[in-house]
Design a protein around this motif. Structure first.
Motif, short mmCIF file in Angstrom:
data_model
loop_
_atom_site.label_atom_id
_atom_site.label_comp_id
_atom_site.label_asym_id
_atom_site.label_seq_id
_atom_site.Cartn_x
_atom_site.Cartn_y
_atom_site.Cartn_z
N UNK A 315 0.82 -1.22 0.00
CA UNK A 315 0.00 0.00 0.00
C UNK A 315 0.85 1.27 0.00
N UNK A 316 1.96 1.23 0.76
CA UNK A 316 2.83 2.41 0.78
C UNK A 316 3.50 2.63 -0.57
N UNK A 317 3.93 1.52 -1.19
CA UNK A 317 4.56 1.63 -2.50
C UNK A 317 3.57 2.18 -3.53
N UNK A 318 2.34 1.71 -3.46
CA UNK A 318 1.31 2.20 -4.38
C UNK A 318 1.10 3.70 -4.20
N UNK A 319 1.05 4.14 -2.95
CA UNK A 319 0.86 5.58 -2.70
C UNK A 319 2.04 6.37 -3.26
N UNK A 330 5.64 8.83 -16.59
CA UNK A 330 6.31 8.14 -17.68
C UNK A 330 5.67 6.77 -17.82
N UNK A 331 5.81 6.14 -18.99
CA UNK A 331 5.21 4.82 -19.19
C UNK A 331 5.74 3.79 -18.20
N UNK A 332 7.04 3.89 -17.86
CA UNK A 332 7.63 2.93 -16.93
C UNK A 332 7.00 3.08 -15.55
N UNK A 333 6.82 4.33 -15.13
CA UNK A 333 6.19 4.58 -13.83
C UNK A 333 4.76 4.04 -13.84
N UNK A 334 4.03 4.28 -14.94
CA UNK A 334 2.65 3.81 -15.03
C UNK A 334 2.60 2.28 -14.91
N UNK A 335 3.51 1.60 -15.58
CA UNK A 335 3.54 0.13 -15.51
C UNK A 335 3.86 -0.36 -14.11
N UNK A 336 4.84 0.30 -13.47
CA UNK A 336 5.20 -0.10 -12.12
C UNK A 336 4.04 0.11 -11.15
N UNK A 337 3.27 1.18 -11.40
CA UNK A 337 2.14 1.45 -10.53
C UNK A 337 1.06 0.37 -10.70
N UNK A 338 0.93 -0.14 -11.94
CA UNK A 338 -0.02 -1.22 -12.19
C UNK A 338 0.35 -2.44 -11.33
N UNK A 339 1.65 -2.75 -11.27
CA UNK A 339 2.08 -3.89 -10.45
C UNK A 339 1.71 -3.66 -8.99
N UNK A 340 2.01 -2.45 -8.50
CA UNK A 340 1.69 -2.14 -7.10
C UNK A 340 0.18 -2.24 -6.86
N UNK A 341 -0.60 -1.76 -7.81
CA UNK A 341 -2.06 -1.86 -7.70
C UNK A 341 -2.49 -3.31 -7.55
N UNK A 342 -1.92 -4.17 -8.39
CA UNK A 342 -2.27 -5.59 -8.36
C UNK A 342 -1.90 -6.21 -7.02
N UNK A 343 -0.76 -5.78 -6.45
CA UNK A 343 -0.33 -6.36 -5.19
C UNK A 343 -1.25 -5.93 -4.05
N UNK A 344 -1.87 -4.77 -4.19
CA UNK A 344 -2.76 -4.28 -3.14
C UNK A 344 -4.20 -4.73 -3.37
#
Lengths: 418, 133
Positions: A315-319, A330-344
């Protein structure tokens, strides 16, 4: 530098930027000073093994380089004109040069000056990296060439073309005016970040030299940090490097193959570097203003603080990715955020977000979205679908270790469960 | 003498299943063999360079068009029946030794640990004349 013992070599490497800084300040012509310092280093490499180390190596180098430079200046009309021009521009007290070996506080300032000079706006990032490594990092052209897997002659040419480009750009080659400094500092940080990543993210080629690049980037960022201790993004970048570098031992297995974060043996992480990185970022964040390097360092810190992958505070990483996306989308940030979303929130939510990203033209033809999709499918139990995505990603990555990793991962998923 | 060893991948001349059907252990053994071979060549002082190429469907064919502007044809190329998967450049004493190295890399393990026996093209790299002409 054959013939020199390692200690003398280290000494030269440490002194080269200092000498260059002194000459640049004194003559105001970085490009000529750089040539002169290279000649002085060569002279040292030839003479010191036979004659022994001079009593004051720094003064010796400054004297030799200065002599070369003066000869150069005198021998050319154009150079003389430039000298006159420079003399006209500089305040008179600038010519009251300190003695060659004066112990001034210049070592620090020179590193800063040189970093600002090398990250000149006329240069491409690749050229700025090469110039920075030689001028401030004190690496030889041969070492830089090795690190980038190109012949030494090519790298030498790249460096001299960089200097030519600076000359012909018409942008003065000196410390930028105070109002231009923030922009220039941003490119300094970017170049240091690129040097670090060259060593960290790329596993191509003889890995030893690559690790040296990461270490060099950390050393230079440390120097920058000690000159600008209050600058929160400089602190953030140093913390980011330390927190990522702390994992480097665990990032590859015995065969040199990639080990993803979740599968790394965390006992191999460098706890000292982690502690230092966390202390730096903890001090910098409340001070503000918050920038992308600090947020990335904070994300790295959350990963590094988790004793096991399962304990990661997603949750902290997602925030934090939410903050990062606002600061530096950036596209890379957007993709990484998707991973964090999935983990939460679970892989289904992540996959829906990933579908929404499909329209982002910047991701077309890139293999990363397939990696993320494969990972989310794997999390949701669709082994066959995940394997297919990993195979597709493997076909399109240009990194051999990554291709190996993705192919093996797909093969593992294609096997029946025990 | 320098030789280039070209790893030719050809659907017509190899009889092993495509790499994405291998087991993880088979893949690891193959990758490990390649890494070990390179380390051995380096230790023997014969290694110059070794690179793998990205898949042929990421390739572009470029021709010079009007005014020298590039005209690009993107993959995939339906007619691709064989392609270069990667190469080694070795510096060794004799043509026989280059052939020996090529045979060694050709025997990289595949499914079931059996040697793949991939075709390796051996080409001498041109160099300056050793004697005055």
């Amino acid at each position: 530098m054959t013939g020199l013992d390692p200690a003398a070599e280290d000494l030269l490497r440490e002194l080269a930027p200092q000498v260059l800084g002194v000459l640049t300040r004194r003559f105001g012509d970085f490009a000529a000073a750089e040539d002169a310092v290279q000649e002085a280093l060569l002279a040292a490499a030839l003479q010191w093994p036979a004659e022994g180390l001079p009593d004051r190596p720094r003064g010796w180098l400054i004297q030799v380089a200065q002599r070369r430079m003066t000869e150069e200046v005198r021998s050319e009309q154009a150079r003389r004109r430039r000298e006159d021009r420079v003399a006209g521009q500089l305040p008179a007290d600038h010519w009251a040069a300190p003695p060659a070996d004066a112990e001034d506080a210049a070592g620090r300032d020179d590193t800063l000056l040189l970093l600002f000079l090398c990250c000149h706006p006329a240069l491409s990032p690749a050229a700025a990296i090469a110039l920075t490594l030689r001028s401030v990092g004190g690496l030889t052209t041969g070492q830089i060439a090795d690190a980038f897997l190109v012949p030494e002659a090519t790298m030498g040419q790249r460096i001299s073309r960089a200097k030519q480009r600076i000359r012909s750009s018409g942008i003065p080659f000196r410390m930028p005016a105070p109002e231009d400094r923030p922009a220039r500092l941003a490119s300094v940080l970017h170049v240091l970040y690129l040097i670090f990543n060259e060593g960290y993210a790329s596993s191509a080629g003889p890995d030893l030299q690559r690790v040296e690049l990461s270490r060099e980037a950390i050393r230079l960022t440390r120097a920058l940090h000690s000159a600008l201790p209050e600058h929160s993004e400089v602190t953030g970048l140093l913390a980011l490097m330390l927190l990522n570098h702390a994992r480097s031992r665990a990032r590859t297995d015995g065969l040199g193959e990639l080990v993803p974060l979740a599968e790394q043996d965390r006992s191999r992480w460098d706890t000292e570097a982690i502690a230092e990185g966390i202390a730096l970022i903890t001090a910098a964040l409340p001070r503000g203003p918050v920038g992308p390097y600090q947020v990335q360092a904070a994300i790295a810190a959350v990963h590094d603080e988790a004793a096991t992958a399962e304990e990661t505070d997603w949750p902290q990483i997602l925030a934090l990715y939410g903050v990062l996306e606002r600061l530096a989308p950036s596209p890379v940030v957007a993709l990484n955020r998707v991973v964090a979303t999935a983990m939460v929130h679970g892989p289904a939510v992540g996959l829906a977000e990933l579908d929404a990203l499909r329209d982002d033209g910047r991701l077309t033809g890139r293999h990363r979205p397939a990696v993320v999709r494969g990972y989310l499918l794997e999390l949701s139990g669709d082994r066959a679908g995940a394997a297919e995505q990993y195979r597709a990603a493997a076909r399109h990555t240009a990194s051999l270790p990554e291709r190996h990793h993705l192919t093996i991962r797909a093969a593992r998923l294609a096997q029946p469960l025990d | 003498m320098k030789y280039m060893l070209l790893m030719q991948f050809s659907a017509a001349t190899v009889d092993f299943p495509t790499i994405d059907t291998w087991t993880p252990e088979e893949l690891r053994a193959h990758i490990g063999f390649m890494g070990e071979t390179n380390r051995k060549l380096a230790a023997d002082g014969e290694f110059v360079d070794a690179q793998g190429l990205a898949m042929p469907d990421t390739a572009k064919i470029v021709r010079s068009g009007a005014n020298g502007a590039p005209v690009v044809t993107e993959g995939p190329f339906a007619e691709t029946k064989e392609w270069v998967a990667g190469w080694w450049i070795v510096d060794c004493e004799s043509p026989e030794r280059a052939v020996e190295i090529a045979a060694r890399v050709s025997a990289a393990p595949g499914p079931g640990g059996k040697p793949l026996n991939m075709p390796i093209e051996v080409r001498q790299v041109m160099s300056a004349p050793t004697e005055e002409l």
